[in-house]
Design an enzyme around this catalytic site. Structure first.
Site, short mmCIF file in Angstrom:
data_model
loop_
_atom_site.label_atom_id
_atom_site.label_comp_id
_atom_site.label_asym_id
_atom_site.label_seq_id
_atom_site.Cartn_x
_atom_site.Cartn_y
_atom_site.Cartn_z
N MET A 326 0.66 -1.76 0.01
CA MET A 326 -0.09 0.15 0.43
C MET A 326 0.60 1.07 -0.26
SD MET A 326 -3.17 -1.04 -0.18
CE MET A 326 -3.99 0.05 0.06
N ASP A 345 10.75 3.89 5.35
CA ASP A 345 10.77 2.13 5.28
C ASP A 345 11.98 1.59 6.21
OD1 ASP A 345 9.76 -1.36 5.71
OD2 ASP A 345 8.90 -0.31 4.59
N GLU A 404 -0.61 -3.73 9.65
CA GLU A 404 -1.38 -4.01 10.83
C GLU A 404 -1.26 -4.41 12.13
OE1 GLU A 404 -3.43 -1.72 9.62
OE2 GLU A 404 -5.67 -2.60 10.11
N LYS A 409 2.33 -0.01 15.26
CA LYS A 409 1.16 1.95 15.25
C LYS A 409 1.45 3.43 15.74
CE LYS A 409 -1.47 0.30 10.85
NZ LYS A 409 -1.64 0.64 9.78
N HIS A 452 -8.34 6.28 4.21
CA HIS A 452 -7.55 4.62 3.70
C HIS A 452 -7.79 4.50 2.35
CE1 HIS A 452 -10.32 0.38 3.90
NE2 HIS A 452 -8.84 0.68 4.21
N ASN A 455 -6.52 -1.49 -2.42
CA ASN A 455 -5.55 -2.17 -3.49
C ASN A 455 -6.07 -2.53 -4.92
OD1 ASN A 455 -3.46 -3.57 -3.73
ND2 ASN A 455 -4.23 -5.86 -2.16
N GLU A 464 -11.53 6.54 1.41
CA GLU A 464 -11.96 6.25 2.71
C GLU A 464 -11.48 7.96 3.39
OE1 GLU A 464 -14.89 2.65 3.85
OE2 GLU A 464 -12.74 2.78 4.11
P1 NAI Z 1 2.84 -4.31 3.77
O1 NAI Z 1 3.53 -5.36 5.25
O2 NAI Z 1 3.16 -5.18 2.10
O3 NAI Z 1 3.69 -2.99 3.91
C1 NAI Z 1 4.31 -3.27 5.14
C2 NAI Z 1 5.29 -2.26 4.87
O4 NAI Z 1 5.69 -1.11 6.63
C3 NAI Z 1 6.84 -3.37 5.00
O5 NAI Z 1 7.28 -2.94 3.71
C4 NAI Z 1 7.69 -2.99 6.26
O6 NAI Z 1 8.51 -3.86 5.94
C5 NAI Z 1 7.24 -1.55 6.94
N1 NAI Z 1 6.86 -1.23 7.76
C6 NAI Z 1 6.63 -1.95 9.15
N2 NAI Z 1 6.96 -1.55 10.81
C7 NAI Z 1 7.76 -0.23 10.52
C8 NAI Z 1 8.20 0.48 10.60
N3 NAI Z 1 8.00 1.24 12.56
N4 NAI Z 1 8.85 1.56 10.12
C9 NAI Z 1 8.51 1.31 8.37
N5 NAI Z 1 8.10 1.21 8.24
C10 NAI Z 1 7.65 -0.37 8.40
O7 NAI Z 1 1.63 -4.41 4.53
P2 NAI Z 1 0.40 -3.68 3.03
O8 NAI Z 1 -0.08 -4.13 2.98
O9 NAI Z 1 1.09 -2.90 2.39
O10 NAI Z 1 -0.53 -3.31 4.65
C11 NAI Z 1 0.17 -1.83 5.09
C12 NAI Z 1 -1.25 -0.92 5.56
O11 NAI Z 1 -2.44 -0.86 4.94
C13 NAI Z 1 -1.61 -1.69 6.68
O12 NAI Z 1 -2.27 -1.41 7.46
C14 NAI Z 1 -3.39 -2.55 5.80
O13 NAI Z 1 -4.39 -2.86 6.87
C15 NAI Z 1 -3.30 -0.94 5.34
N6 NAI Z 1 -4.10 -1.83 3.53
C16 NAI Z 1 -3.70 -2.59 3.73
C17 NAI Z 1 -4.81 -2.94 2.50
C18 NAI Z 1 -4.18 -4.31 1.78
O14 NAI Z 1 -4.80 -4.75 0.63
N7 NAI Z 1 -3.17 -4.89 1.88
C19 NAI Z 1 -5.50 -2.30 1.95
C20 NAI Z 1 -6.04 -1.13 2.86
C21 NAI Z 1 -5.48 -0.51 3.43
#
Ligand code: NAI
Length: 718
Positions: A326, A345, A404, A409, A452, A455, A464
């Site tokens: 995302m 990241d 998540e 967070k 929000h 994907n 949102e």
């Molecule tokens: P993801 O696992 O693909 O990416 C998360 C990234 O955050 C990773 O690259 C990780 O290394 C990084 N990360 C973790 N802790 C960190 C920190 N303390 N500082 C810096 N970077 C850090 O996850 P995704 O799917 O991108 O989800 C991210 C957020 O978006 C979540 O809150 C999720 O609920 C939300 N979301 C996800 C959707 C989906 O379809 N995957 C759709 C809408 C929202």
């Protein structure tokens, strides 16, 4: 001289008409502007002294957006006879333009759509500005109509049958370069050279006499033989049917108009077009598609807050924390819109992946001709990556998109607070965690908000914007304006579990699992859903979202609404057996060959059978009720609780967020079509299933009062 159309005379007896609708940002062709145009054309028809006419717009970067919206809305409620009359007036004016006693050339800079394109098609030639904002097209089929002012007849005669069919049935506009390649415009030139090039074109049309030959040519039929016709229309019909699944009649009616008219002389072809339009007007599908068009329009103008004195802040640069699926998408969307973006990241590998994902998005657009290598360079120049959040120091807004996990967070917000500008806005892309609760760990809860995205971010238009209890109006207005700037459609939602889209989606996904346990096959469930019009069924959607995410989101949303959620032992056991992530068990195995149906996964079938109870056969209408009635009830609760401001927000949220079928107009508009009393009656059949099928107070009230979610359209077409 009229106010809307300014007439000047340039040297060399060339008239320049400038269309500039007073007090409006864009030019549209409504009843009054058409009347004025008719008056002007009648006068010009007497001017045998003129060598030619140039037609331009007085709105910078905006040519003609199409028909007036109110006239468009009327088409949903008038009779075919009334529609034919209304269209005949347009045909008459355009025919008069095409008969003026001198050559006419349109100078197009910006959007030239619908009735605007039909207007320029009635002229002898067109020159477009090569600016990226120029788009020429006939998008009528997208709103359930067909081009009704000559488009279905003049376009094939100008650019040939197949390209015209493609443009009309897809509704996709062409940019200036494509329009030039198609022969839709003579040339694409810089905007400041349009008048000069237009004059040159008139001179050449005069000198060669070509304008007269062109007119004669365009007045004839295409002269195609039986075989050419059969082939072209069989291929096009097959393609359109496959794309629309028979749920959208307009592209097929457009094809019919083209087929019946293209071999006839133009004036007879135009009659075939008028007749075809009559097949669409007044239909519920047209009503629904036009309603969506209006709802979308309202959202593009909605500032997100009701206090008109609130102004959004300017956002020049943003930060994105987390460059996963995302985060990378969110960063790309901003960078592509020219907003400086810093991505952070935890390590270089992840940043590299994020950057790769960003360039993949632009690369895929380059491949389909929607972006250029310069766009890629511009986007990359806007992106900065680091493992150190101190790069957020000059960001006006920071979007968090890390894993998540509530504690992670909150910890991240504390760290960001130490480096960010004191007045910056903090946003979270969380899909399940309460914005009000997350706000407590930030220094300024009034400047904390949910943003929000869906994907994949580059393709999903919805954002949102979630208001926590303390989120300020200014923060909401700023994020709404920012979302629009990156070409998304924002909908403001009050904080609640699942927000808008996932909350309303949840009961449907939940019921699919209940149906599996009752012995309904996964294919039957998915089929009922896709036949209703969803892009995919709930079981396929579970595979797409991923097992772990589905279980996790289901738990969070289910816990918030325990009276109407049923835990799925099937999902839990699948997750326990396979784990999440890449190894996660799926309901369907990937199809063996391209285009073949995916087969149910035997391992999943085994688990389903273990948890099955019952096994009464169920017919499709009942499965459809079971899936969509709980979804509808949740939608009514969202409205009752004031989570969104109006029914249109719910419907647009579902259309843009989960692909709820546009031809049904959204879940609440669908409910209006069925009728509140009918819905209450249907629900009584399922009363034994408990709260999930209990009519809500608002639905009962509508049933009692004979009311509807939306005001009923007026039948008066005068
Ligand atoms: P993801 O696992 O693909 O990416 C998360 C990234 O955050 C990773 O690259 C990780 O290394 C990084 N990360 C973790 N802790 C960190 C920190 N303390 N500082 C810096 N970077 C850090 O996850 P995704 O799917 O991108 O989800 C991210 C957020 O978006 C979540 O809150 C999720 O609920 C939300 N979301 C996800 C959707 C989906 O379809 N995957 C759709 C809408 C929202």
């Amino acid at each position: 001289m009229s106010e809307t159309f300014r007439l000047e005379e340039l040297d060399g007896k060339i008239a320049l008409v400038t269309f500039d609708l007073p007090d409006k940002k864009v030019n549209t062709l409504g009843q009054s502007s058409l009347r004025e145009l008719a008056g002007l054309v009648a006068k010009l028809a007497q001017r045998t002294d003129l060598r030619g006419l140039l037609f331009q717009s007085g709105k910078p970067g905006q040519f003609v957006a199409g028909a007036d919206l109110n006239d468009l809305a009327m088409l949903a409620v008038i009779t075919p006879e009334q529609a034919t009359g209304a269209l005949a007036a347009g045909h008459q004016i355009y025919n008069q333009i095409s008969n003026l006693p001198f050559p006419t050339v349109a100078l197009i800079d910006g959007n030239c759509l619908g009735g605007g394109t039909e207007l320029v098609l009635s002229m002898d030639d067109r020159i477009a500005s090569d600016a990226s904002h120029t788009a020429i097209g006939l998008p009528e089929t997208k709103v359930g109509l067909i081009p009704g002012w000559g488009g279905t007849q003049r376009l094939p005669r100008l650019i040939g049958l197949n390209p015209a069919i493609e443009m009309i049935t897809s509704g996709e506009p062409a940019n200036a370069q494509k329009a030039a390649a198609l022969g839709l415009v003579f040339d694409a030139v810089p905007a400041d050279r349009l008048v000069e090039e237009g004059r040159r074109r008139i001179e050449s049309l005069q000198k060669t006499g070509e304008w007269k030959d062109r007119r004669e040519q365009l007045r004839k039929g295409l002269g195609l033989d039986q075989d050419q016709m059969m082939f072209a229309f069989a291929v096009a019909e097959g393609f359109v049917k496959q794309k629309t699944k028979g749920q959208y009649p307009a592209p097929l009616v457009a094809l019919k108009a083209i087929r019946e008219g293209c071999n006839l002389p133009l004036d007879e072809g135009l009659k075939a077009e008028q007749k075809a339009v009559g097949e669409l007007v007044g239909s519920p599908i047209l009503g629904n598609l036009i309603a969506i068009f209006f709802m979308k329009n309202r959202l593009t103008r909605d500032p997100g807050v009701s206090d008109p004195s609130i102004q959004p802040r300017q956002i020049h640069s943003i930060g994105v924390l987390g460059t996963g699926l995302m985060g990378a998408g969110i960063a790309t969307a901003h960078a592509r819109s020219g907003i400086r973006t810093a991505m952070v990241d935890i390590d270089d590998d992840r940043l590299k992946d994020g950057l790769q994902r960003a360039s993949d998005v632009v690369m895929s657009r380059i491949r389909i001709g929607r972006a250029t290598p310069e766009d890629m360079a511009k986007m990359l120049a806007m992106l900065n990556t680091s493992t150190n959040p101190s790069v957020f120091a000059d960001a006006d807004l920071i979007v968090e998109a890390i894993t998540e996990n509530e504690d992670a967070k909150k910890e991240a917000f504390r760290k960001i607070a130490q480096v960010m500008k004191p007045e910056a806005i903090l946003a979270s892309n969380t899909s399940t965690i309460s914005i009000t609760r997350l706000a407590e760990s930030t220094p300024h809860p009034d400047r904390f908000v949910g943003m929000h995205f869906f994907n994949p971010v580059d393709r999903m238009e919805l954002v949102e914007v979630i208001r926590g209890e303390k989120t300020s109006d200014e923060t909401v207005a700023t994020v709404v304006a920012l979302a629009k700037k990156i070409r998304k459609t924002p909908i403001v939602v009050r904080d609640c579990a699942g927000f808008l889209v996932n909350r309303v989606l949840f009961p449907y996904m939940n019921e699919a699992q209940v149906l599996l346990r009752e012995g309904v096959s996964m294919e039957a469930i998915d089929r009922a859903s896709t036949r209703f019009g969803m892009p995919m069924g709930p079981i396929t959607l579970t595979d797409l979202v991923g097992l772990a995410t589905t279980v996790y989101a289901g738990k969070v949303v289910g816990a918030a609404y325990p009276d109407r959620s049923v835990e799925s032992p099937i999902l839990l056991e699948m997750l326990q057996t396979s784990g999440g992530g890449k190894s996660a068990m799926r309901f369907y195995n990937a199809p063996k060959a391209k285009g073949s149906r995916p087969e149910p996964n035997p391992a999943a079938l085994e688990i389903i059978q273990k948890h099955q109870a019952g096994g009464q056969p169920m017919d499709e209408p009942e499965i459809t009720d079971r899936l969509f009635l709980p979804m509808l009830l949740e939608a009514t609760r969202v409205l009752e609780e004031g989570i969104v401001r109006e029914p249109g927000d719910v419907d647009m949220g579902l259309i843009l967020g989960i692909g709820f079928p546009p031809f049904r107009g959204g879940i609440l508009r669908w409910a209006d079509t069925v009728g509140a009393q009918n819905l209450v009656d249907k629900l009584s059949k399922y009363a034994h299933l408990g709260k999930r099928f209990e009519p809500t107070e608002s639905l009962r009230k509508l049933a009692r009062d004979g009311g509807s979610f939306y005001p009923r359209p007026k039948q008066d077409a005068s």
